[in-house]
Design a protein around this motif. Structure first.
Motif, short mmCIF file in Angstrom:
data_model
loop_
_atom_site.label_atom_id
_atom_site.label_comp_id
_atom_site.label_asym_id
_atom_site.label_seq_id
_atom_site.Cartn_x
_atom_site.Cartn_y
_atom_site.Cartn_z
N VAL A 39 57.70 -14.25 84.07
CA VAL A 39 58.63 -14.64 83.45
C VAL A 39 59.68 -15.65 84.13
O VAL A 39 59.90 -15.35 85.25
CB VAL A 39 59.49 -13.57 82.79
N THR A 40 59.79 -16.94 83.68
CA THR A 40 60.75 -17.80 84.29
C THR A 40 61.76 -18.15 83.10
O THR A 40 61.36 -18.18 81.89
CB THR A 40 60.02 -19.06 84.70
N VAL A 41 63.29 -18.38 83.43
CA VAL A 41 64.04 -18.67 82.78
C VAL A 41 64.78 -20.03 83.23
O VAL A 41 64.85 -20.23 84.36
CB VAL A 41 65.34 -17.81 82.60
N ALA A 79 68.72 -13.90 86.10
CA ALA A 79 67.93 -14.54 85.08
C ALA A 79 67.67 -13.41 84.08
O ALA A 79 67.35 -13.60 82.75
CB ALA A 79 66.94 -15.31 85.88
N SER A 80 67.12 -12.23 84.65
CA SER A 80 66.68 -11.33 83.88
C SER A 80 67.73 -10.67 83.07
O SER A 80 67.27 -10.06 81.69
CB SER A 80 66.23 -9.96 84.87
N LYS A 81 68.97 -11.13 82.89
CA LYS A 81 70.01 -10.51 81.73
C LYS A 81 69.72 -11.20 80.63
O LYS A 81 70.44 -10.82 79.62
CB LYS A 81 71.46 -11.05 82.49
N THR A 133 64.87 -14.99 73.50
CA THR A 133 63.79 -15.83 74.28
C THR A 133 64.15 -16.98 74.55
O THR A 133 63.41 -18.05 75.00
CB THR A 133 62.46 -15.72 73.29
N ASP A 134 65.56 -17.67 74.10
CA ASP A 134 66.08 -18.88 74.90
C ASP A 134 65.74 -19.15 76.15
O ASP A 134 66.04 -18.45 76.99
CB ASP A 134 67.47 -19.17 74.47
N ASN A 135 65.36 -20.35 76.60
CA ASN A 135 64.85 -20.86 77.80
C ASN A 135 63.60 -20.27 78.47
O ASN A 135 63.45 -20.33 79.74
CB ASN A 135 66.22 -20.75 78.45
N LEU A 136 63.08 -19.25 77.87
CA LEU A 136 62.00 -18.45 78.48
C LEU A 136 60.76 -19.58 78.53
O LEU A 136 60.50 -20.31 77.77
CB LEU A 136 61.63 -17.15 77.80
#
Length: 218
Positions: free
Chosen positions: A89-91, A144-146, A191-194
């Motif tokens: 997972v990247t943001v 980021a995980s928030k 899921t915005d920006n995932l």
């Protein structure tokens, strides 16, 4: 949400090539029943009831599975596809991709396919399937995980696939196709920006599917 077009276009192109190849190969499958056919009505002497295949396209996004297909009679297949997923997972934050850990889980698909061929799992196919999976998140960058609202969730839904598959030589299976799936998650996850792979799993909704099958039939 950021959609990376290159992987999608590559998957679409590869699936298209495989479908054309598999349909051309399966066209060699005669629809008439040989004179030395076995006792079962409509069954060829080279009819193969079981096929085991993998989808390399799925491995590319972190989903590892093997699909089993059992044909109790010609044209009709029951499919079972258990899988394990480890999806990075990247943001996107301030124009940069930040590590947000990974989605890890187990699940499966149970479905049905109708095949036009008479060798087994070959020819044109169409069929629905039910999907179910359970995922948990391992955290990377804490900030980021928030963007995720829960550490674990369920993902369930249904899909419809079409394509082509061929049984070549002693039992080598090659095929491909396309489909649409609808999934729903047990948690409302932002899921915005995932990245695309994790957004598909965590966001649910209607999504395309790309199939590429390699395996063996017996």
């Amino acid at each position: 949400m950021r959609f990376h077009r290159s992987p999608l276009l590559a998957a679409l192109f590869l699936s298209s090539v495989v479908v054309l190849f598999s349909l051309a190969a399966s066209a060699q499958d005669a629809t008439s029943i040989p004179k030395d056919a076995p006792r079962a009505e409509g069954e060829r002497s080279d009819f193969k009831r079981v096929a085991l295949v993998i989808n390399p396209l799925a491995i590319g996004i972190g989903r590892y599975s093997i699909q089993g297909e059992y044909l109790p009679m010609p044209h009709h297949a029951i499919t079972l596809n258990p899988f394990f997923a480890h999806i990075p997972v990247t943001v996107s934050l301030n124009g940069q991709d930040v590590d947000a850990g990974s989605l890890n889980g187990f699940g499966g698909e149970l479905g049905y396919r109708f095949y036009t061929g008479t060798k087994g799992a070959n020819g044109f196919f169409v069929g629905p399937s039910l999907l179910f999976a359970s995922y948990s998140q391992s955290s990377g960058n804490a900030d980021a995980s928030k963007s995720k609202s829960s550490d674990s969730f369920l993902n369930y839904g249904a899909a419809l696939d079409i394509g082509g598959q061929a049984v070549i030589g002693p039992g080598i299976v090659v095929g491909g196709g396309f489909g649409l799936q609808y999934t729903k998650t047990s948690e409302d996850i932002n899921t915005d920006n995932l990245n695309l792979a994790s957004a598909v799993v965590a966001g649910g909704g209607v999504r395309p599917r790309f199939l590429f099958a390699l395996g063996y039939s017996f």
